[in-house]
Design a protein around this motif. Structure first.
Motif, short mmCIF file in Angstrom:
data_model
loop_
_atom_site.label_atom_id
_atom_site.label_comp_id
_atom_site.label_asym_id
_atom_site.label_seq_id
_atom_site.Cartn_x
_atom_site.Cartn_y
_atom_site.Cartn_z
N ASP A 24 0.81 -1.22 0.00
CA ASP A 24 0.00 0.00 0.00
C ASP A 24 0.85 1.28 0.00
OD1 ASP A 24 -2.38 1.41 -0.08
OD2 ASP A 24 -2.48 1.57 2.12
N GLY A 25 1.60 1.49 -1.06
CA GLY A 25 2.39 2.70 -1.19
C GLY A 25 3.79 2.62 -0.62
N CYS B 38 10.37 0.52 9.02
CA CYS B 38 8.96 0.45 9.42
C CYS B 38 8.78 0.65 10.93
CB CYS B 38 8.35 -0.87 8.99
SG CYS B 38 8.17 -0.99 7.21
N GLU C 187 7.82 7.00 6.08
CA GLU C 187 6.82 7.04 5.00
C GLU C 187 7.06 5.98 3.93
OE1 GLU C 187 8.77 10.52 2.26
OE2 GLU C 187 7.77 11.10 4.10
N CYS D 79 7.15 3.00 4.37
CA CYS D 79 6.35 1.82 4.71
C CYS D 79 4.88 1.98 4.36
CB CYS D 79 6.49 1.52 6.20
SG CYS D 79 8.09 0.82 6.59
N GLY D 80 4.51 3.09 3.85
CA GLY D 80 3.11 3.29 3.49
C GLY D 80 2.24 3.38 4.73
N SER D 81 1.00 2.94 4.58
CA SER D 81 0.04 3.09 5.68
C SER D 81 0.02 1.90 6.65
CB SER D 81 -1.36 3.30 5.09
OG SER D 81 -1.73 2.18 4.30
N ASN D 82 0.75 0.86 6.37
CA ASN D 82 0.74 -0.34 7.22
C ASN D 82 2.09 -0.55 7.91
OD1 ASN D 82 -1.92 -1.10 6.42
ND2 ASN D 82 -1.06 -1.89 4.51
N SER D 83 2.67 0.49 8.45
CA SER D 83 4.04 0.38 8.96
C SER D 83 4.16 -0.60 10.14
CB SER D 83 4.60 1.75 9.34
OG SER D 83 3.85 2.31 10.38
#
Length: 180
Positions: free
Chosen positions: A49-50, A117, A122, A124-128
């Motif tokens: 996710d990004g 993470c 950032e 790691c996206g939204s699921n760090s």
């Protein structure tokens, strides 16, 4: 082949069976770690996710090939009944033990992913948090497989006259026989 059969007769069958049992247990453990590594790799890819490098490398998936090879060859060697086939499989198992030690890049990317993470970067996206946990599991899998690989190499070398009687005729760097 007669020479090989005579060498096999000198080996204590109970000691060989014990060594093969250890190889089978180590191989089953690393095979399980390889399957877990594939699962962790897939979970990382699903949760990206990004996310950016180092998490997009899919380390858990592609590095598990050595684990699966180690497990399959070791279990096959322990179960082989033909002496020549077993000898070849044990030699292969020793080589794959060495290959388990060549996973520096997967270890580096997993540690890097864990640190990135865990710090909530950032990249790691939204699921760090989930990715940090998965990278931690991946590091654990690699560390365990390193230790098992080292234990396997030590077993092969300490019990070479039992597991590898054909090595008796090989010469080392100094010209000495290896099973004297």
């Amino acid at each position: 082949m007669d020479k090989m059969e005579k060498e096999a007769e000198k080996v204590d069958p109970r000691e060989k069976e014990s060594c093969l049992s250890y190889i089978k247990m180590m191989s089953a453990g690393v095979l399980f770690l390889g399957v877990c590594s594939i699962g962790v790799g897939i979970a990382v890819l699903v949760l990206l996710d990004g996310a950016k490098y180092p998490l997009t490398s899919g380390t858990g998936i592609w590095m598990s090939g050595n684990h699966i090879a180690f497990g399959c060859v070791g279990i096959a060697a322990a179960m082989a009944t033909n002496e020549i086939t077993q000898m070849k499989l044990l030699n292969g198992h020793y080589v794959v033990s060495i290959l388990l030690m060549t996973q520096g890049y997967p270890m580096a990317t997993s540690i890097q992913g864990l640190i990135v993470c865990a710090n909530g970067d950032e990249k790691c996206g939204s699921n760090s948090d989930a990715l940090a946990a998965l990278q931690g599991v991946q590091v654990g899998i690699l560390v365990l497989s390193y230790f098992i690989g080292i234990a396997s190499m030590v077993l092969h070398n300490k019990k070479k006259c039992v597991l590898h009687p054909e090595w008796k005729y090989r010469r080392g760097c100094c010209g000495g026989s290896s099973c004297d």
